[in-house]
Design an enzyme around this catalytic site. Structure first.
Site, PDB file in Angstrom:
ATOM      1  N   GLY A 372       0.223 -11.028 -10.802  1.00  0.00           N
ATOM      2  CA  GLY A 372      -0.999 -10.270 -11.019  1.00  0.00           C
ATOM      3  C   GLY A 372      -1.049  -9.678 -12.404  1.00  0.00           C
ATOM      4  O   GLY A 372      -0.076  -9.731 -13.150  1.00  0.00           O
ATOM      5  N   PRO A 373      -2.194  -9.101 -12.759  1.00  0.00           N
ATOM      6  CA  PRO A 373      -2.378  -8.516 -14.083  1.00  0.00           C
ATOM      7  C   PRO A 373      -1.439  -7.339 -14.316  1.00  0.00           C
ATOM      8  O   PRO A 373      -0.850  -6.827 -13.353  1.00  0.00           O
ATOM      9  CB  PRO A 373      -3.833  -8.032 -14.063  1.00  0.00           C
ATOM     10  CG  PRO A 373      -4.440  -8.569 -12.837  1.00  0.00           C
ATOM     11  CD  PRO A 373      -3.366  -8.968 -11.908  1.00  0.00           C
ATOM     12  N   PRO A 374      -1.311  -6.884 -15.546  1.00  0.00           N
ATOM     13  CA  PRO A 374      -0.427  -5.759 -15.840  1.00  0.00           C
ATOM     14  C   PRO A 374      -0.870  -4.483 -15.135  1.00  0.00           C
ATOM     15  O   PRO A 374      -2.057  -4.274 -14.908  1.00  0.00           O
ATOM     16  CB  PRO A 374      -0.564  -5.576 -17.359  1.00  0.00           C
ATOM     17  CG  PRO A 374      -1.135  -6.838 -17.865  1.00  0.00           C
ATOM     18  CD  PRO A 374      -1.930  -7.429 -16.762  1.00  0.00           C
ATOM     19  N   GLY A 375       0.088  -3.673 -14.766  1.00  0.00           N
ATOM     20  CA  GLY A 375      -0.222  -2.350 -14.234  1.00  0.00           C
ATOM     21  C   GLY A 375      -0.761  -2.320 -12.822  1.00  0.00           C
ATOM     22  O   GLY A 375      -1.325  -1.326 -12.394  1.00  0.00           O
ATOM     23  N   VAL A 376      -0.603  -3.407 -12.069  1.00  0.00           N
ATOM     24  CA  VAL A 376      -1.099  -3.379 -10.693  1.00  0.00           C
ATOM     25  C   VAL A 376       0.001  -3.009  -9.708  1.00  0.00           C
ATOM     26  O   VAL A 376      -0.221  -2.993  -8.502  1.00  0.00           O
ATOM     27  CB  VAL A 376      -1.717  -4.723 -10.269  1.00  0.00           C
ATOM     28  CG1 VAL A 376      -2.994  -4.980 -11.039  1.00  0.00           C
ATOM     29  CG2 VAL A 376      -0.730  -5.842 -10.450  1.00  0.00           C
ATOM     30  N   GLY A 377       1.194  -2.748 -10.206  1.00  0.00           N
ATOM     31  CA  GLY A 377       2.238  -2.245  -9.326  1.00  0.00           C
ATOM     32  C   GLY A 377       3.285  -3.264  -8.924  1.00  0.00           C
ATOM     33  O   GLY A 377       3.989  -3.066  -7.937  1.00  0.00           O
ATOM     34  N   THR A 379       6.146  -4.212 -10.572  1.00  0.00           N
ATOM     35  CA  THR A 379       7.482  -3.650 -10.746  1.00  0.00           C
ATOM     36  C   THR A 379       7.713  -2.517  -9.763  1.00  0.00           C
ATOM     37  O   THR A 379       8.766  -2.428  -9.127  1.00  0.00           O
ATOM     38  CB  THR A 379       7.664  -3.137 -12.188  1.00  0.00           C
ATOM     39  OG1 THR A 379       7.366  -4.200 -13.082  1.00  0.00           O
ATOM     40  CG2 THR A 379       9.074  -2.669 -12.428  1.00  0.00           C
ATOM     41  N   SER A 692     -15.437 -23.080 -14.850  1.00  0.00           N
ATOM     42  CA  SER A 692     -16.210 -22.200 -13.977  1.00  0.00           C
ATOM     43  C   SER A 692     -17.427 -21.594 -14.661  1.00  0.00           C
ATOM     44  O   SER A 692     -18.180 -20.865 -14.042  1.00  0.00           O
ATOM     45  CB  SER A 692     -15.309 -21.103 -13.412  1.00  0.00           C
ATOM     46  OG  SER A 692     -14.998 -20.171 -14.406  1.00  0.00           O
ATOM     47  N   LYS A 735     -12.706 -11.917 -10.264  1.00  0.00           N
ATOM     48  CA  LYS A 735     -14.021 -12.039 -10.895  1.00  0.00           C
ATOM     49  C   LYS A 735     -14.995 -11.054 -10.276  1.00  0.00           C
ATOM     50  O   LYS A 735     -15.789 -10.408 -10.984  1.00  0.00           O
ATOM     51  CB  LYS A 735     -14.537 -13.470 -10.735  1.00  0.00           C
ATOM     52  CG  LYS A 735     -13.789 -14.457 -11.620  1.00  0.00           C
ATOM     53  CD  LYS A 735     -14.253 -15.871 -11.359  1.00  0.00           C
ATOM     54  CE  LYS A 735     -13.622 -16.839 -12.348  1.00  0.00           C
ATOM     55  NZ  LYS A 735     -13.999 -18.225 -12.056  1.00  0.00           N
TER      56      LYS A 735
HETATM   57  N1  LIG Z   1      -1.234   0.781  -5.339  1.00  0.00           N
HETATM   58  C1  LIG Z   1      -0.600   1.672  -6.110  1.00  0.00           C
HETATM   59  N2  LIG Z   1      -0.309   2.875  -5.621  1.00  0.00           N
HETATM   60  C2  LIG Z   1       0.316   3.780  -6.404  1.00  0.00           C
HETATM   61  N3  LIG Z   1       0.706   3.577  -7.656  1.00  0.00           N
HETATM   62  C3  LIG Z   1       0.441   2.397  -8.191  1.00  0.00           C
HETATM   63  C4  LIG Z   1      -0.228   1.376  -7.456  1.00  0.00           C
HETATM   64  N4  LIG Z   1      -0.342   0.295  -8.237  1.00  0.00           N
HETATM   65  C5  LIG Z   1       0.225   0.623  -9.417  1.00  0.00           C
HETATM   66  N5  LIG Z   1       0.697   1.871  -9.399  1.00  0.00           N
HETATM   67  C6  LIG Z   1       1.368   2.557 -10.495  1.00  0.00           C
HETATM   68  O1  LIG Z   1       0.953   2.000 -11.709  1.00  0.00           O
HETATM   69  C7  LIG Z   1       2.014   1.963 -12.646  1.00  0.00           C
HETATM   70  C8  LIG Z   1       2.148   0.605 -13.226  1.00  0.00           C
HETATM   71  O2  LIG Z   1       2.685  -0.283 -12.283  1.00  0.00           O
HETATM   72  P1  LIG Z   1       3.813  -1.318 -12.589  1.00  0.00           P
HETATM   73  O3  LIG Z   1       4.658  -0.893 -13.715  1.00  0.00           O
HETATM   74  O4  LIG Z   1       4.478  -1.650 -11.310  1.00  0.00           O
HETATM   75  O5  LIG Z   1       2.932  -2.521 -13.077  1.00  0.00           O
HETATM   76  P2  LIG Z   1       3.283  -4.047 -13.169  1.00  0.00           P
HETATM   77  O6  LIG Z   1       2.405  -4.758 -12.222  1.00  0.00           O
HETATM   78  O7  LIG Z   1       4.727  -4.250 -13.061  1.00  0.00           O
HETATM   79  O8  LIG Z   1       2.742  -4.392 -14.625  1.00  0.00           O
HETATM   80  P3  LIG Z   1       3.358  -5.375 -15.748  1.00  0.00           P
HETATM   81  O9  LIG Z   1       2.880  -6.754 -15.450  1.00  0.00           O
HETATM   82  O10 LIG Z   1       2.713  -4.875 -17.015  1.00  0.00           O
HETATM   83  O11 LIG Z   1       4.820  -5.197 -15.717  1.00  0.00           O
HETATM   84  C9  LIG Z   1       3.241   2.404 -11.900  1.00  0.00           C
HETATM   85  O12 LIG Z   1       3.511   3.713 -12.264  1.00  0.00           O
HETATM   86  C10 LIG Z   1       2.862   2.312 -10.451  1.00  0.00           C
HETATM   87  O13 LIG Z   1       3.523   3.249  -9.677  1.00  0.00           O
HETATM   88 MG   LIG Z   2       6.223  -4.719 -14.522  1.00  0.00          MG
END
Ligand SMILES: Nc1ncnc2c1ncn2[C@@H]1O[C@H](COP(=O)(O)OP(=O)(O)OP(=O)(O)O)[C@@H](O)[C@H]1O
Ligand SMILES: [Mg+2]
Length: 799
Positions: A372-377, A379, A692, A735
């Site tokens: 998934g995209p960055p920052g979606v959780g 890690t 698309s 999308k």
């Molecule tokens: N559904 C969620 N509930 C609570 N916190 C979330 C949720 N999704 C993301 N976060 C928070 O958003 C921050 C970023 O998430 P994380 O570092 O896991 O992103 P990632 O998907 O690993 O991104 P990347 O691809 O850039 O590594 C974290 O602090 C995480 O706790």
């Molecule tokens: Mg990550």
């Protein structure tokens, strides 16, 4: 016929030149590998090489002396002049012996020191023209004095040596010629051949005597110390076994040199560590062997620290595994819920995965991969899984790894070699029962000059292979089968196929504004409050303010930027409280604008004009969905289609197809052959390829040629066929979320993507109107305004 042939053969025989005689001022040379002969000494020589045998036999036959020269490279079989030292000693052969085993030996007496002037060609053995260098006959007082001192020291040395016959001392006593004395002592001296060759090459007798005095002095020191030590060890241990004696001697020698104590302690420690590490038998054997090697090595040897480092690695790895704590599914669910908002489907799949693992702990389950995209959780979900299963969490970043050795380690023979990142992280984890997150597996470098990192990774992940994973540095197998691997990636297609095959992919497409609001409220706000040293009693942020940050200051699928902006707002609040101007801050909409400046993002739909020819498309990118504008214009020309905006090939073809479809539908457009159609997709970070955009291009062109503008609040996606069918596309959820973020209210999607609708959160679904397309024509009524635009279209005005 035969006769002439025979005669040529005979001729050839007759004409083979006999070797020229050895001139009077030349010597037949005998190269030797590890011995220096001095004048006035008698030495045994083994003659191994057949060339040497010929040389010696010829010298004996001619009753001539031989010249003995030391090779500077002992392992050269047929030395050339460059391989020899050019100073040697002529010898007379006293006896030539062929031993019963066929080997040849001579007893030779050293005669005179010589220097080679040049080597002569054409002999079956080396022959050199030489110049003799003899010591002076007359003895000067300064030489006399030195010779006397040398004799005394030599006798002293001999007396310190354990097994020297008394005759040797007597023989030395009787030597009075300083040159002879120097030669005899040089011959007896226990030192390297290089040192001896250097002595031989000192032509000046006085200098040679000085050098010998120096060498003897050093020798005496060493002998005295070792005799002393021998004495002390004898007293210390009486006569226990010999090995023990030697070790004790070594210890004392090291003590004398000021080292050793530590080394011995270190060895003991390592031995203990090996026992404690509970390695598999095979590995322990290797470790013990290396330890033995270490024990015998002087601490100063370069290899010493290499072996020690290796043993440290071996002993610090988690060979023994604590029994895996049973997985408590209810507790796992609680923890997953506690750490993350929403993501119901994802959590469900994680729990299923854990359930399987619980029922079959040794099972070869697939490897989870969050995409998934960055920052979606991604890690943070991994960390949560570790917490839910009571395991340690370690993270391995694979982004940009293009060298296989980074994963698998370097061979130990390299300076500074280390194990690869997998083993390094296992040591960090301290247990094999850990969760190891392989981050950014999609950014793994391609195979190339430095090997194939993907292949190495496959060995790590493949349950068939990873029980005996072999790190190049360790060179012993390590069992990785208990490690719980979780991979993360932004995109799926760049993950090497064989790797992807072994993964269970879980998609995390991104969050809607509502979901973000909840995540912010429950997780990001409390966390950022704490990070700024605040709490709810002193600082609060309103829902509207959060919504404004989400809409106006971030545009992302995840929540990372959101968290950062919330952080800056709170830091500002913390500053005001710290200054003492206020007790408590409530951050509202106005404060956000004040602190963060003017909004960074407008709803994108507002950017659109009502000029016919512009349609809103939807694109999928690794960082989430995006909207993109397709602009079509008509200019005077010759019926060409111009495409700009750095479109990829697939997108260009879609444009052609769209134009053909439009032409087929509106046949009565005047003067199309006298104008060019220009399609442009404005620059932006969105990659512009893929099929698309077909529907959006079709709509933009129809809009252009009919003058009916596209409705602002409509976005569309879908591939088209030349028959006018709308074909399904991927990334529907991303999308749709992008459309929602951009302020779109109606989304046109291929009818065959209907089944993807259930992936879209209910609140997002509720806010959007969906129009399902079977044919391109279905798009027109939903997308185009009924009336023709009032503003004249420039292109049409000219035609
Ligand atoms: N559904 C969620 N509930 C609570 N916190 C979330 C949720 N999704 C993301 N976060 C928070 O958003 C921050 C970023 O998430 P994380 O570092 O896991 O992103 P990632 O998907 O690993 O991104 P990347 O691809 O850039 O590594 C974290 O602090 C995480 O706790
Ligand atoms: Mg990550």
């Amino acid at each position: 016929m035969n006769a002439p042939l025979d005669s040529t053969a005979a001729d050839r025989q007759a004409h083979t030149p006999a070797p020229p005689p050895v001139p009077q001022d030349a010597l037949i040379i005998l190269p030797v590998r590890n011995l220096v002969v001095f004048p006035n000494t008698v030495v045994p020589l083994s003659i191994g090489r057949s060339r040497s045998q010929a040389a010696v036999q010829e010298a004996v036959r001619l009753e001539r002396p031989l010249g003995v020269l030391l090779q500077n490279k002992p392992d050269v079989e047929e030395p050339t002049p460059e391989d020899l030292h050019w100073v040697g000693t002529s010898v007379g052969v006293l006896r030539y012996v062929t031993a019963p085993d066929g080997s040849h030996h001579v007893v030779a007496r050293g005669l005179r020191r010589f220097r080679v002037l040049q080597f002569l060609e054409g002999h079956p053995y080396p022959v050199a023209q030489v110049q003799y260098v003899d010591d002076p006959e007359r003895v000067e007082p300064e030489i006399e004095g030195r010779a006397q001192a040398l004799k005394e020291r030599a006798i002293e040395t001999l007396q310190l040596l354990p097994q020297v016959p008394a005759e040797a001392v007597a023989a030395l006593q009787s030597l009075n010629n300083p040159g002879q004395l120097a030669d005899v002592i040089a011959n007896l001296l226990d030192t390297s051949v290089e040192e001896k060759q250097a002595l031989l090459e000192i032509f000046d007798l006085k200098t040679r005597l000085d050098r010998l005095l120096e060498l003897l002095a050093r020798r005496i020191e060493v002998l005295k110390v070792s005799q002393d030590i021998a004495q002390r060890t004898r007293e210390a241990i009486g006569d226990v076994n010999r090995k023990h004696v030697l070790r004790e001697q070594m210890r004392l020698i090291q003590q004398e040199l000021g080292e050793g104590e530590e080394a011995a302690e270190e060895i003991d420690e390592l031995a203990r560590a090996i026992t404690d590490a509970k390695m598999p038998e095979e590995v322990e054997k290797v470790a013990r062997k290396e330890l033995k090697r270490l024990e015998r090595m002087p601490e100063t040897a370069a290899e010493y620290s290499m072996v020690r480092t290796y043993l440290e690695w071996l002993t610090e790895l988690p060979w023994a595994t604590a029994p895996e704590a049973p997985i408590d599914l209810a507790e796992a669910r609680r923890i997953l819920d506690e750490d993350h908002f929403g993501l119901e489907k994802v959590k469900q799949r994680i729990l299923e995965y854990l359930a399987v693992r619980k029922l079959n702990p040794s099972g070869r389950g697939p490897i989870l991969c969050f995409v998934g995209p960055p920052g979606v959780g991604k890690t943070s979900l991994g960390q949560s899984i570790a917490r839910a299963t009571g395991r340690k969490f370690v993270r391995v970043s694979l982004g940009g790894v293009h060298d296989e050795a980074e994963i698998r380690g370097h061979r130990r023979t390299y300076i500074g070699a280390l194990p690869g990142t997998i083993i390094q992280n296992l040591r960090k984890a301290g247990t094999r029962n850990c969760v190891m997150m392989l981050d950014e597996i999609d950014k793994l470098g391609a195979s190339g000059f430095h090997g194939d990192p993907a292949a190495a990774l496959l060995e790590v992940l493949d349950p068939e292979q990873n029980a005996t994973f072999r790190d190049t540095y360790l060179a012993v197998p390590f069992d990785l089968s208990q490690v719980m691997f979780i991979c993360t990636a932004n995109v799926l297609d760049t993950i090497p196929g064989p790797l992807r095959d072994r993964m269970e992919v879980i998609q995390l497409p991104g969050y809607t504004a509502q979901e973000k609001q909840q995540i912010a409220r429950r997780y990001l706000v409390p966390r950022q409050l704490a990070a700024s040293g605040l709490d709810e009693k002193r600082c609060e942020i309103t829902d509207d303010a959060l919504a404004l940050i989400i809409d106006g200051y971030t545009r992302e699928a995840g929540v990372r930027q959101l968290e950062r902006e919330i952080g800056s707002v709170f830091r500002h609040a913390a500053m005001r409280i710290a200054e003492g101007s206020v007790q408590r801050v409530v951050v509202g909409v106005d404060d956000v604008a004040h602190i963060l400046g003017p909004r960074k993002f407008e709803p994108e739909v507002a950017l659109r004009s009502d000029i016919p020819g512009v349609a809103t498309g939807l694109a999928w990118t690794p960082v989430g969905g995006e909207i993109l504008f397709i602009e079509a214009a008509r200019t005077p020309g010759s019926g060409r289609l111009i495409l700009t905006g750095q479109l990829g090939d697939v997108m260009k073809e879609s444009a052609q197809a769209a134009l053909s479809l439009v032409k087929a539908r509106i046949a009565n457009v005047d003067g199309l052959e006298k104008s060019d159609i220009h399609i442009h997709v404005p620059a932006g970070a969105t990659p512009k390829d893929g099929p698309s955009a077909g529907v959006a291009m079709f709509v933009a062109l129809t809009s252009l040629l009919t003058g009916r503008p596209v409705r602002r609040d409509v976005a569309m996606t879908g591939e088209i066929s030349l028959r006018g069918l709308v074909l399904p596309i991927g990334g529907v959820k991303e999308k749709v979320l992008a459309a929602l973020r951009a302020g779109v209210t109606t989304v046109l999607l291929p009818a065959r993507n209907k089944r993807d609708l259930e992936d879209i959160p209910a609140d997002a679904r509720a806010q959007l109107k969906f129009v399902w397309l079977d044919r391109v024509d279905d798009a027109l009524d939903a997308a185009l305004s009924p009336q023709v635009a009032e503003s004249p279209v420039p292109a049409e005005a000219t035609s």
